[in-house]
Design a protein around this motif. Structure first.
Motif, short mmCIF file in Angstrom:
data_model
loop_
_atom_site.label_atom_id
_atom_site.label_comp_id
_atom_site.label_asym_id
_atom_site.label_seq_id
_atom_site.Cartn_x
_atom_site.Cartn_y
_atom_site.Cartn_z
N ALA A 3 53.00 83.73 18.01
CA ALA A 3 51.59 83.72 18.50
C ALA A 3 51.58 85.47 18.52
O ALA A 3 50.55 86.05 18.02
N ALA A 4 52.76 86.39 18.65
CA ALA A 4 52.66 87.92 18.46
C ALA A 4 51.78 88.67 17.12
O ALA A 4 51.00 88.95 16.75
N ARG A 65 56.57 83.29 37.12
CA ARG A 65 57.10 83.46 36.20
C ARG A 65 58.28 84.56 36.67
O ARG A 65 59.30 84.23 37.76
N HIS A 168 47.45 88.39 34.70
CA HIS A 168 47.79 88.93 33.95
C HIS A 168 47.51 90.28 33.61
O HIS A 168 48.51 90.95 33.46
N THR A 172 50.67 92.85 33.78
CA THR A 172 50.99 93.69 32.18
C THR A 172 49.85 94.97 32.89
O THR A 172 49.89 95.99 31.53
N TRP A 176 42.68 90.92 27.70
CA TRP A 176 42.57 90.46 26.70
C TRP A 176 40.87 90.66 26.77
O TRP A 176 40.07 89.51 27.79
N ILE B 176 49.74 85.68 28.53
CA ILE B 176 50.70 86.56 28.90
C ILE B 176 52.10 86.79 28.28
O ILE B 176 52.19 88.22 27.68
N ASP B 177 52.47 85.98 27.63
CA ASP B 177 53.25 86.19 26.22
C ASP B 177 53.00 86.60 25.51
O ASP B 177 53.85 87.88 24.52
N VAL B 178 52.27 86.80 24.78
CA VAL B 178 51.37 87.31 23.60
C VAL B 178 51.09 88.59 23.63
O VAL B 178 51.32 89.81 23.24
N THR B 179 50.54 89.58 25.29
CA THR B 179 50.47 90.73 25.59
C THR B 179 52.21 91.18 25.97
O THR B 179 52.12 92.32 26.05
N ARG B 180 52.63 90.52 26.35
CA ARG B 180 54.25 91.08 26.52
C ARG B 180 54.67 92.00 24.78
O ARG B 180 56.03 92.71 24.80
N SER B 181 54.71 91.30 24.35
CA SER B 181 54.76 91.29 23.06
C SER B 181 54.04 92.82 22.22
O SER B 181 54.30 93.47 21.36
N PHE B 182 53.01 93.49 23.02
CA PHE B 182 52.69 94.37 23.02
C PHE B 182 53.62 95.49 23.50
O PHE B 182 52.24 96.66 24.30
#
Lengths: 485, 206
Positions: A3-4, A65, A168, A172, A176, B176-182
């Motif tokens: 995904a990243a 999580r 989210h 974090t 987005w 959340i997984d995507v964001t955590r890669s940043f």
């Protein structure tokens, strides 16, 4: 492909809106982009996050999580949606007691400060944030409540989010977002006495439709907007969501800075001076380009009421209930017939002859001290013909109103004076309008069942609700204000 | 999140405009945990009479559409409150795609985060589809997310969906997984921003 890698953008090099003139929104956006995707979606930093009792879904996602809230100091818990407005010492409804306990437990577990049900700072999130100085110009602000748009009145980028987005942000401190287009709504001139922010915003929604601002960040500008108090500005930005926008904005100015000075969590002294210097750069540049422009003339706006089941179903109080037979669009005509049937109204009936069963003064739209003063100025020395509830926007507003004697005016008129909460705006805490009854309401939504199953809601300003309480029907407040301040 | 590639089968012609999230799930049902399931509350007050009995003529109650995974509505679907419970009600009821000319902004992003596709069709195509379903209630409808098409009878039309949302839905990706890669970029932003805008953090109380 992960995904990243699929969506990797260019870290730290957000495409600024160019060197040219920028709007207020462009400046807020540019200052918060962490990473931007080629698609235009950006990861934006969140400065302030409010959680309320409904956030239990999001905390459950966090718990599912690794359970870490990354910036507890930027998150504040406030009990508003479910709190009873009477009998708070012992909450009788076990489901509501559990929701309030859950908020206490979740905020305590993650080190988040809570303004709980018995805290003197408790109130509706969108009233408490500003009055505590947590709402400031230049911030990004979110909450799991669509009326987070209220905080845009300070020149903040503030918007409502869903439970997954709340989770989210907790995990974090970012979100987005796709950059919305920019719309400017300019109101020039001076309104007649008795006409204000609620009439402005209902006029706008009636003009552009309940999805008219969808996809836009709306900036309110012009002489009549600049002349508004912070309370009036908050009322306008609050209902941006009812126009379909996710956020509304008003450029910060001296009115804003005066309001912020001295608030508990706001910067103080030299820090405040530095902040104000930065905030002075926020207003849209001269020649900044908007994707859509709309203009209204304040002097042409009359007190507005809604007749239907969408906020766009709004007309000046001197008008009559519209006739679906006059429409040449079958779909719209059918929707109008449905709305009129639900509301128990007939085409051609004068709006000023619609009899009400009760009134409600409260909600994040219109329960600030200025709103209560406006209602009290109409009610002073008069009796309400129908029962009604007055719920101040916060416990602090309640104390101030009592110091000013406004509570005695409401009680003498025959209305009930209760504690602060979302109350009869959303009908979650036990306060509701009985099925089939008609309520003149200072709230933001006249949706079917919003104030309770089968409830019929007419939206209007606090002064107009007070007028309806006195006469027992929808009423033009202007003649009732003659000789009063 | 469960990936979504496409759905074929009956489509429920809800046909209403401005279905707000208060209709999708009335506020009084939102105190329960998600684990109890929200499907039974979908469109509760439109779907049932005052005694709680299902109205037989409401589209969702018609046997042919009761289990439909596709729903068709008019403009401004999901406007109003940010309550994600509106999406939970649709998802728990089994709806995977809603077709409409416009969607409430917060609703649409909530939908994608729960694997529900908010597909934007032209108003004229929605009217055609509603008319076709009125004429032939069991008309099969196919939604293909990769191709971004909706097909029924001898018609196939393109629907609009944000490309990032399309990727997320197709792959079942979690934000959340995507964001955590940043994480490194976020930490750098945080530190630089703290120096640039010291006033943005809440001050200690005076």
């Amino acid at each position: 492909m992960t995904a990243a890698t699929m969506i990797a953008g260019t870290p730290g090099s957000a495409s600024k809106s160019g060197a040219g003139p920028r709007t207020l929104f462009d400046k807020l956006w540019d200052a918060h982009v962490v990473v931007e995707r080629p698609s235009g979606d950006a990861l934006i930093w969140i400065d302030r996050h409010f959680v309320h009792e409904g956030s239990f879904h999001a905390f459950a996602q966090v718990a599912g999580r690794d359970g870490v809230v990354v910036e507890p100091g930027l998150t504040f818990g406030i009990a508003d949606h479910y709190v009873p407005t009477r009998g708070r010492d012992h909450i009788a409804n076990p489901e509501i007691a559990r929701m309030i306990d859950d908020l206490e437990a979740n905020t305590a577990r993650h080190g988040v400060e809570l303004f709980g049900v018995n805290d003197p700072r408790q109130g509706i999130v969108h009233v408490v944030g500003p009055e505590q100085g947590l709402t400031l110009p230049g911030l990004t602000m979110v909450c799991g409540d669509s009326h987070t748009s209220t905080h845009g009145a300070f020149g903040a980028y503030a918007f409502g989010i869903g439970a997954s987005e709340v989770a989210h942000v907790l995990m974090t401190q970012t979100l987005w977002q796709k950059k919305p287009r920019r719309m400017r709504i300019t109101i020039d001139g001076t309104p007649a006495p008795g006409v204000g922010a609620k009439d402005f915003i209902l006029s706008i929604i009636a003009k552009i439709g309940a999805d008219g601002a969808r996809g836009y960040a709306v900036e309110y500008a012009g002489e009549a907007v600049r002349a508004l108090s912070m309370a009036g500005r908050m009322t306008m930005c609050n209902m941006s969501i009812e126009a379909g926008a996710r956020c509304g904005l008003i450029a910060p100015d001296e009115t804003t800075f005066r309001w912020i000075a001295g608030k508990p969590y706001a910067p103080k002294g030299a820090a405040l001076e530095a902040a104000i210097a930065a905030w002075r750069n926020l207003p849209s540049d001269t020649d900044a380009c908007f994707d859509r422009e709309i203009a209204l003339e304040a002097a042409a706006i009359a007190p507005i009421v809604t007749w239907g089941t969408s906020p766009e179903d709004a007309l000046p109080i001197g008008a009559s209930v519209p006739d679906p037979a006059a429409l040449n669009d079958d779909g719209r005509a059918a929707a109008m017939r449905d709305a009129l049937a639900y509301m128990g109204l007939r085409p051609g009936q004068k709006l000023s002859e619609i009899v009400v069963d009760r009134v409600f003064i409260g909600s994040c739209t219109n329960a600030r001290i200025e709103d209560l003063r406006a209602a009290a100025s109409v009610l002073a020395g008069r009796k309400a013909r129908v029962p009604g509830l007055v719920s101040p926007g916060s416990s602090q507003v309640k104390r101030q109103a009592e110091e000013e004697g406004l509570d005695r005016i409401f009680i003498a008129a025959g209305l009930e004076w209760v504690e602060s909460g979302c109350s009869m705006c959303v009908g979650m805490n036990g306060d509701s309008v009985p099925s089939g009854e008609r309520c003149a309401s200072t709230t933001n939504r006249n949706f079917r069942g919003r104030q309770g199953p089968g409830a019929r809601t007419h939206l209007m300003s606090p002064a107009m609700v007070a007028a309806a309480a006195v006469t027992g029907h929808l009423t033009d407040v202007r003649p009732m204000l003659e000789g009063r301040s | 999140m469960k990936p979504l590639t496409g759905v074929s089968g009956p489509a429920c012609p809800l046909g209403l405009a401005g279905v707000d999230t208060d209709q999708l799930i009335p506020a009084r049902f939102m105190k329960r945990p998600r684990s109890e399931g929200y499907g039974g509350f979908l469109l509760h007050d439109l779907r049932r009479d005052d005694a709680g009995i299902e109205k037989p003529d409401f589209p969702l109650n018609r046997p042919v559409w009761r289990g439909a995974e596709i729903m068709v509505a008019r403009r401004n679907f999901g406007s109003g409150s940010s309550r994600e419970a509106a999406v939970y009600a649709l998802a728990d009821h089994g709806v995977r795609v809603v077709l409409a000319p416009t969607f409430g902004d917060i609703f649409a992003s909530n939908a994608v985060k729960n694997g529900l596709l908010p597909a934007v069709l032209d108003e004229a195509d929605i009217e055609d589809l509603l008319a076709a379903l009125t004429a032939t209630p069991d008309l099969p409808v196919s939604v293909d997310l990769a191709e971004q098409t909706v097909a029924w009878g001898n018609r196939a039309v393109i629907f609009a969906i944000d490309p990032v949302w399309r990727e997320q839905l197709l792959n079942g990706w979690d934000d959340i997984d995507v964001t955590r890669s940043f994480a490194d970029e976020i930490a750098r932003f945080r530190d630089a921003d703290g120096a640039r805008r010291p006033w943005a953090r809440p001050s200690a109380k005076a």
